[in-house]
Write a protein that holds these residues in place. Structure first.
Motif, PDB file in Angstrom:
ATOM      1  N   ARG A 233       1.228  13.164 -24.961  1.00  0.00           N
ATOM      2  CA  ARG A 233       0.370  13.215 -26.164  1.00  0.00           C
ATOM      3  C   ARG A 233      -1.022  13.709 -25.812  1.00  0.00           C
ATOM      4  O   ARG A 233      -1.603  14.526 -26.539  1.00  0.00           O
TER       5      ARG A 233
ATOM      6  N   GLN B  16       4.673  11.915 -33.437  1.00  0.00           N
ATOM      7  CA  GLN B  16       4.002  11.942 -32.156  1.00  0.00           C
ATOM      8  C   GLN B  16       5.017  11.834 -31.029  1.00  0.00           C
ATOM      9  O   GLN B  16       6.075  11.246 -31.184  1.00  0.00           O
TER      10      GLN B  16
ATOM     11  N   SER C  42      -1.518  13.352 -32.179  1.00  0.00           N
ATOM     12  CA  SER C  42      -2.204  12.319 -32.956  1.00  0.00           C
ATOM     13  C   SER C  42      -2.036  12.604 -34.451  1.00  0.00           C
ATOM     14  O   SER C  42      -2.491  13.630 -34.944  1.00  0.00           O
ATOM     15  N   GLU C  43      -1.419  11.682 -35.138  1.00  0.00           N
ATOM     16  CA  GLU C  43      -1.220  11.851 -36.580  1.00  0.00           C
ATOM     17  C   GLU C  43      -2.561  11.887 -37.313  1.00  0.00           C
ATOM     18  O   GLU C  43      -2.754  12.641 -38.260  1.00  0.00           O
TER      19      GLU C  43
END
Length: 131
Positions: free
Chosen positions: A13, A6, A53-54
């Protein structure tokens, strides 16, 4: 930066997540609308989600939409003839519309022609055809 790392800035982000959401919506619409290229838009979605966002990135990788489009190519390293023809029809239509509106711009016409030829060569000779 790793593929799934990220971005450290929260605002950046959110920008990646917004772009990812838009490209996901357009890519999903491209499943039924031949003018929108699903695979490139889903690849953009994947890129943006990896930086935004993972959790969303992993969810998208596991989704059936991704698995049926990009995942199938990623897994088999080949496309069906129907998929290749669909891609070529979409690219040809988009390029023809672009050429129509760029009639007085020879450089744009040359670039679009080269891009179209590259697609034809890639689909005919580089990307394998799956039975």
């Amino acid at each position: 930066m790793k593929a799934t790392e990220q971005h450290s800035n929260v605002v950046v982000r959110y920008v990646f997540l917004a772009i990812g959401a838009i490209s996901f919506a357009l890519g999903t619409a491209g499943i039924v609308l031949p003018l929108l290229p699903t695979v490139p838009l889903y690849m953009l979605t994947l890129f943006c989600l990896a930086r935004g966002s993972e959790r969303f990135y992993k969810m998208f990788l596991e989704s059936s939409l991704y698995q049926k489009t990009v995942g199938a190519y990623e897994r088999d390293k080949a496309l069906t003839l129907r998929t290749k023809l669909s891609i070529l029809a979409s690219v040809t239509t988009i390029m023809a519309i672009g050429a129509y509106f760029s009639q007085n711009m020879p450089v744009a016409l040359i670039v679009m022609g080269l891009v179209w030829i590259a697609h034809v060569i890639a689909l005919a000779f580089i990307v394998k055809t799956k039975k």
